[in-house]
Enzyme design. Sequence first.
Site, PDB file in Angstrom:
ATOM      1  N   GLY A 326       0.632  -1.313   0.091  1.00  0.00           N
ATOM      2  CA  GLY A 326       0.060  -0.010  -0.016  1.00  0.00           C
ATOM      3  C   GLY A 326       0.917   1.382   0.054  1.00  0.00           C
ATOM      4  O   GLY A 326       2.001   1.329  -0.619  1.00  0.00           O
ATOM      5  N   SER A 327       0.276   2.405   0.279  1.00  0.00           N
ATOM      6  CA  SER A 327       0.793   3.888   0.303  1.00  0.00           C
ATOM      7  C   SER A 327       2.119   3.969   1.196  1.00  0.00           C
ATOM      8  O   SER A 327       3.070   4.791   0.651  1.00  0.00           O
ATOM      9  CB  SER A 327      -0.068   4.567   0.863  1.00  0.00           C
ATOM     10  OG  SER A 327      -1.272   4.723  -0.016  1.00  0.00           O
ATOM     11  N   VAL A 328       2.750   2.985   1.986  1.00  0.00           N
ATOM     12  CA  VAL A 328       3.963   3.084   2.586  1.00  0.00           C
ATOM     13  C   VAL A 328       5.009   3.031   1.536  1.00  0.00           C
ATOM     14  O   VAL A 328       6.173   3.414   1.544  1.00  0.00           O
ATOM     15  CB  VAL A 328       4.401   2.075   3.801  1.00  0.00           C
ATOM     16  CG1 VAL A 328       3.337   2.496   5.011  1.00  0.00           C
ATOM     17  CG2 VAL A 328       3.969   0.695   3.382  1.00  0.00           C
ATOM     18  N   PHE A 329       4.555   2.395   0.432  1.00  0.00           N
ATOM     19  CA  PHE A 329       5.570   2.133  -0.879  1.00  0.00           C
ATOM     20  C   PHE A 329       5.772   3.279  -1.526  1.00  0.00           C
ATOM     21  O   PHE A 329       6.871   3.443  -2.226  1.00  0.00           O
ATOM     22  CB  PHE A 329       4.916   0.896  -1.528  1.00  0.00           C
ATOM     23  CG  PHE A 329       5.757   0.278  -2.541  1.00  0.00           C
ATOM     24  CD1 PHE A 329       6.585  -0.745  -1.942  1.00  0.00           C
ATOM     25  CD2 PHE A 329       5.888   0.582  -3.853  1.00  0.00           C
ATOM     26  CE1 PHE A 329       7.484  -1.400  -2.879  1.00  0.00           C
ATOM     27  CE2 PHE A 329       6.877  -0.131  -4.773  1.00  0.00           C
ATOM     28  CZ  PHE A 329       7.741  -0.855  -3.921  1.00  0.00           C
TER      29      PHE A 329
END
Length: 717
Positions: A326-329
């Site tokens: 998800g968005s931590v990427f």
Amino acid sequence: MMNNKKIVRKVSKSHVNRNVVGRLLQISMAFVFLLFVGRFLYLSISKTIAGENISERVSNLYKRDEILKSVRGAIYDNSGNVIAEDSHSFTLYAILDKSSLDYKGKPMYVVDKEKTAEKLSTVIPLSEKKILKYLHPKHKAYQVEFGTAGSGISLATKKKIMAMHLPGIHFDETPSRLYPNGRFASHIIGIAQPFNDKKTHSINLIGTMGIEKYFNKVLSGKDGRRIALVDAGEYQLPGGQHSYKAPINGNNIYLTIDSQLQIYLENLLDAVQNKYKPKALTAIVEDVKTGKIRAASQRPTFDPATRKGLNDNWRNILVQDSYEPGSVFKILSITAAIQEGKYNPKEYYRSGSITFNGSTIHDWNYTGWGAIPFEQAFPRSSNIGMSILVNRLGRHTWRRYLDNYHIGKKTNITLPDENSGLINIHSQIDQAVTSFGQGINVNAMQMMQVYSALANSGQMLKPQLVEKIVSSSGKVIKRYKKIKVGKPVYSQETAQTTLKLMRDVVEKEYGTGMTYKIPGKSIAVKTGTAQIAGIHGGYLKGDRNYFFSVVGLTPADNPRYCIYITMKQPQIMSDPPETIMSLIFKPLINRVSVSSKVDMMSEQITIPSVKGQSREQAVRLLEKMGLYVETIGSGHKVEAQSILANTKVNPNSKIIIFTGGIIRCPNMKGWTIEQVTQFANISKVKVEVLGKGKVYKQSSIPRSILNRNSKVKVELR
């Protein structure tokens, strides 16, 4: 006269009878004698009885061949506190066969079953009635055991039973492993269990999970052996043949785990698990300056001491499971875009949705925020902003960055069965969705490796769990050092820009991580919410069916610690996911912030004098010490340095060395006013400073030639 004759005849007949009996006895004795002589002659010639060698039989009767058990190495935390060590447990059994006697003729069997049952019921978890049932088996048995109640008995319980002096009650000793902390990084430490060695007919401990499994050969010792001849009292005969081979104990392993921090983390995870019932929950705390894991755990978990929960929780989800992050990427996406010059913070784009080759993707709030600058894309966690930036990179460049980040490659952390993850980019839409962490699989330790680059000027460090391996005699066999992974993925300036954007996540009112803000704490944060792929394709629906995450680094300007938390499908969503994870995140940040200050003070670097050294020699020395070196000038020898010798600084501090010759303007973006002043003093170039904070703009182009009449204007904010 006739009577006298009769008497003579009777006497004669009696005499004859006695002679016959005597003859028969003589013949019998002679036969027996000949039989014995024949038997002795046979034995003396053949030297066997019933096919077995007589000498060997006698020798074996008084020969003792004993395996001397080695001790499995212990596992310690970073301060030398025991996490796992060898112990011994006992299995209780009773001999029932009345033919079992010792060499003195005393009974080795149970004499009084009622008394035995009465006494044993006071020390083992079985009633007197059930014990009697074991002592009266339905079928004839030489000996009986008492089920689980009679196994795993401690030494203290064994001593109590022995003090009762119950004939026929005996013990089998079994090696076991002691885990004094209970549920404590259970899947990382792992377990060692007893297995029967068919070759030696002995029971050995074998690691079946975690560190215990990965380092099984290192921890395992080598058994010794003793062969001796003994007398009837089991004492060794002084002139008897004997041999002795001492056992070699296993090596000890010291981990990077901080026990106090680990216990604190376990308690935080328990609280969240009990209240919100997520299907999976993980947390990792790493010292990103060294790559050392200070605490890590997961839920569900198990207790290695009691084995409670083990049957359903064999998988170490920190390394064995891969997932769409998800968005931590987006940390990977933004750093690549900044490094490649594709990121203009003041440029506007239309948020909400975008279409690539007929496929449309949306922002997490579906409609977006209208036209916004790219400097808000990361704090708002805009999927559209990230996909535009990654699209500008091109598929080849983006794939190169993913390779440089070692996505799809194992970290080779010292844990078994690591999952390498997966990259799946075949089209423009594939590339777009990977920019926000979908359509790509990673494991938690891979993400920790990626995050470490933010604290080390773009250089990733391998996550490590082992500090050192020490022999049983105390000799250090191997000491684990900081390991760089590949080459730096990006520059220090890119790292500083990204950390500034991560601060905006918690500090700006439009940031997605305001829940994680702690007054007075310097934190860089990125939140994540990923859809979960369904078994039959597509993604699961519903508010609970997400993979939530948060990563935070502190202090934000020069990170020392990284905390990464993931939570999958909380079954009770009585609070927002950010609020739930903040119950773990905030206490950990407060805890490591104190540690960070202490560590920085204790690990400060003393600056050496490099004046007069060659340029290459000075750079090599300073970088090896953990400093970031900025070289000014084209000369070959160091003429001056920005920080005086014997000054103490924190690891990863910037030092400028001046070699004379042609001066080229450095890229000062991200520099502090102190570093700008040091450059001016060392190079004699005039610098005009406007504002406070860090440099975000400079008048001279990086790498342009300067002289002592040049004037550079820099703006700070």
